[in-house]
Design a protein around this motif. Structure first.
Motif, short mmCIF file in Angstrom:
data_model
loop_
_atom_site.label_atom_id
_atom_site.label_comp_id
_atom_site.label_asym_id
_atom_site.label_seq_id
_atom_site.Cartn_x
_atom_site.Cartn_y
_atom_site.Cartn_z
N PHE A 1 83.39 50.63 23.26
CA PHE A 1 83.67 50.68 24.70
C PHE A 1 85.17 50.44 24.84
O PHE A 1 85.84 50.15 23.85
CB PHE A 1 82.84 49.62 25.46
CG PHE A 1 82.83 48.28 24.81
CD1 PHE A 1 81.85 47.94 23.88
CD2 PHE A 1 83.79 47.33 25.11
CE1 PHE A 1 81.83 46.70 23.27
CE2 PHE A 1 83.78 46.08 24.51
CZ PHE A 1 82.80 45.77 23.59
N GLY B 1 83.36 56.94 22.74
CA GLY B 1 83.25 55.64 23.37
C GLY B 1 83.28 55.73 24.87
O GLY B 1 83.67 56.75 25.45
N GLN C 1 78.36 53.73 28.38
CA GLN C 1 78.11 53.66 26.94
C GLN C 1 76.73 54.19 26.57
O GLN C 1 76.56 54.83 25.54
CB GLN C 1 78.31 52.23 26.41
CG GLN C 1 78.60 52.27 24.89
CD GLN C 1 78.64 50.91 24.23
OE1 GLN C 1 77.98 49.97 24.66
NE2 GLN C 1 79.40 50.81 23.15
#
Lengths: 333, 333
Positions: free
Chosen positions: A50, A79, A88
């Motif tokens: 992330f 990501g 995500q």
């Protein structure tokens, strides 16, 4: 007839050359097939994080790529751009749709990705978690820092910096498990191993440089002779360093600052001497061994089947101390 | 002249074949050189244990050999024949003298091998510890069971066996760290997660079948309705099973026995139903990943240098549950 004879000789020679060459080729082929760990053509592994842009992931991705290049497989880095759970989940869904050879993911949330991770595993895609765990999921393995151990090591480093004496403060991020474990490992070790040191205050810097600076100012105004400040995350160290710099300008003694992580801001302050040392997580190891584990799961050695799994359940990727002496090695390359 | 023409055609054809073949060979050669993780000729890794003859090491050695065969390196297995520290030190000294590519050792004592392990590391030989740690040594890594986690998992398995209800006893080996951690993980989890279960007694079976049988008889005579007995080591399970068999003959209800490890004696009792389940350590993983870590240390990828080490500090090789259903997979092959 002499000419014809010469041609026959040439023809036979050419055949012999070819035969010899064929033998050496078979030999080569055999050694190629017997030799080494190597992926198949088109074998692709995906790494998912992330907050894609930040420095922190660079070294994990480098480790992932280094292992891929050694094993002759390809990788893709995906990501979420933000700290957004749903984003995500979408990225992970897209990765599953590509049917990759394996997925290494750092989970933005310890619970909310479980269903999607389990979906990947049930579809036969090996999944390992790195850096941030999702312990209830069906992922095969977790690779990351043992945060309690990191705190223990930080306490010993602080004792080295302060000569094993004096009052210490901590600036941290309460409520987030990794930071609470670092704090606990640090405080437990100070009280167990260093009778002449004492943790006086634990302040909330909220992972923000300004608020960490504020927290440090509170500490320093309450106790100007404090010997050391340990910050459990990178932004904290930068804020604390600013507070200490002002504190020194007013003619006070300077506490030793011990930071965490190796973002550029922190490393620059280690280089300038404002931060005495910082704790580096084994991020390259996280990436390198994530790919190695995924590769083992994909190619599951038959003998592994009687031990339940061909990869370890949990891996502490370790922590090292960065000081002015070795800081240059830690800048992202 | 027709005949001569035919020969020319053959000659040219032969040359073209040779040229085509040469090209494909170069291509092969290139892919061979670029490809995969593979050791060099003469690269040898040594595994060292104590009590060489016992079943317990077979699966670790198999893992070590499986990785060696994948990486095209050779291995040697050495060990002390008994539980003798000095004998193991001698074996380690002999291994160092051979200048191997790496050494994986299971330390018979947590302190007394440190000086010799450090000597190997200082001589440039990568060393990792597996199964039994020597935490103060300079070895790069430890791979083994996280015994507290193993106890947690055992408690959940015991709850499954007993329907989450009833009084439980433990037969263990107090004073030995791995057994104390298993006991603690088990007892903590029962009291935290299972309100209708209670650990009533913790008895010392001294790692001996007869004394463990005695301990179980004491438990059963004191509390004939006990729901389950957890033994933290293999010999204990065998002794407890004998006591419970006698107990059943006298018309009593039978407690569920949960054992530890996968020696033949224990597996036979799982197969016959005397032991309800046993906890299997990830011994294949210990051997397989010990060799992989040593290989990484030996060939130290350059990018690893900025993370302090190219291998993880500590690896929990995991634990699995063996019941009658999957027991056949766990016999040593």
């Amino acid at each position: 007839m002499k000419k014809l004879g010469l041609i026959y000789v040439l023809l036979i020679g050419c055949f012999l050359l070819y035969a010899a060459d064929y033998r050496s080729k078979s030999h080569l082929e055999a050694s190629r097939q017997a030799g080494g760990l190597r992926g198949e053509i088109g074998e692709k592994y995906i790494m998912i994080t992330f907050q894609m842009g930040i420095d922190y992931w660079k070294s994990s991705l480098k480790g992932f790529e280094d292992a891929a290049s050694a094993l002759q497989v390809s990788v893709e880095y995906r990501g979420a751009t933000q700290r957004d759970v749903n984003e995500q989940i979408t990225v992970l869904e897209q990765a599953i749709a590509k049917k990759p050879a394996g997925i290494a993911i750092s989970a933005i949330h310890p619970l909310e990705l479980n269903a999607t991770i389990d979906k990947a595993v049930e579809a036969g895609i090996p999944v390992v978690l790195f850096d941030s765990d999702a312990p209830g999921s069906k992922a095969y393995s977790f690779l990351g820092t043992d945060n309690y151990s990191a705190g223990v090591k930080a306490a010993r480093q602080m004792a080295e910096l302060t000569g094993g004496k004096g009052r210490i403060a901590i600036v941290t991020l309460p409520g987030q498990q990794n930071h609470e474990e670092r704090t606990r490992g640090f405080a437990d070790t100070i009280s167990r191993e260093f009778p002449e040191m004492k943790v006086m205050a634990v302040k909330n810097g909220k992972g923000d440089p300004l608020l960490s600076r504020q927290a440090a100012e509170d500490i320093l105004s309450g106790d100007p002779g404090i010997a050391g400040i340990f910050t459990t995350e990178a932004n904290g160290g930068i804020g604390v360093a600013e507070a200490v710099r002002e504190h020194l300008k007013r003619g006070n003694p300077g506490p030793k600052i011990l930071g965490f992580d190796t973002d550029k801001g922190t490393l620059d302050l280690v280089k300038s001497g404002d931060i005495a040392a910082t704790m580096a997580q084994g991020t390259w190891n996280m990436g390198y061994w994530s790919l190695q584990y995924l590769f083992a799961l994909k190619h599951d050695p038959p003998a592994a089947q009687n031990s339940g799994s061909s990869v370890p359940r949990r891996t502490d990727t370790g922590i090292t101390v960065v000081t002015r002496r070795n800081v240059d090695d830690y800048y992202a390359k």
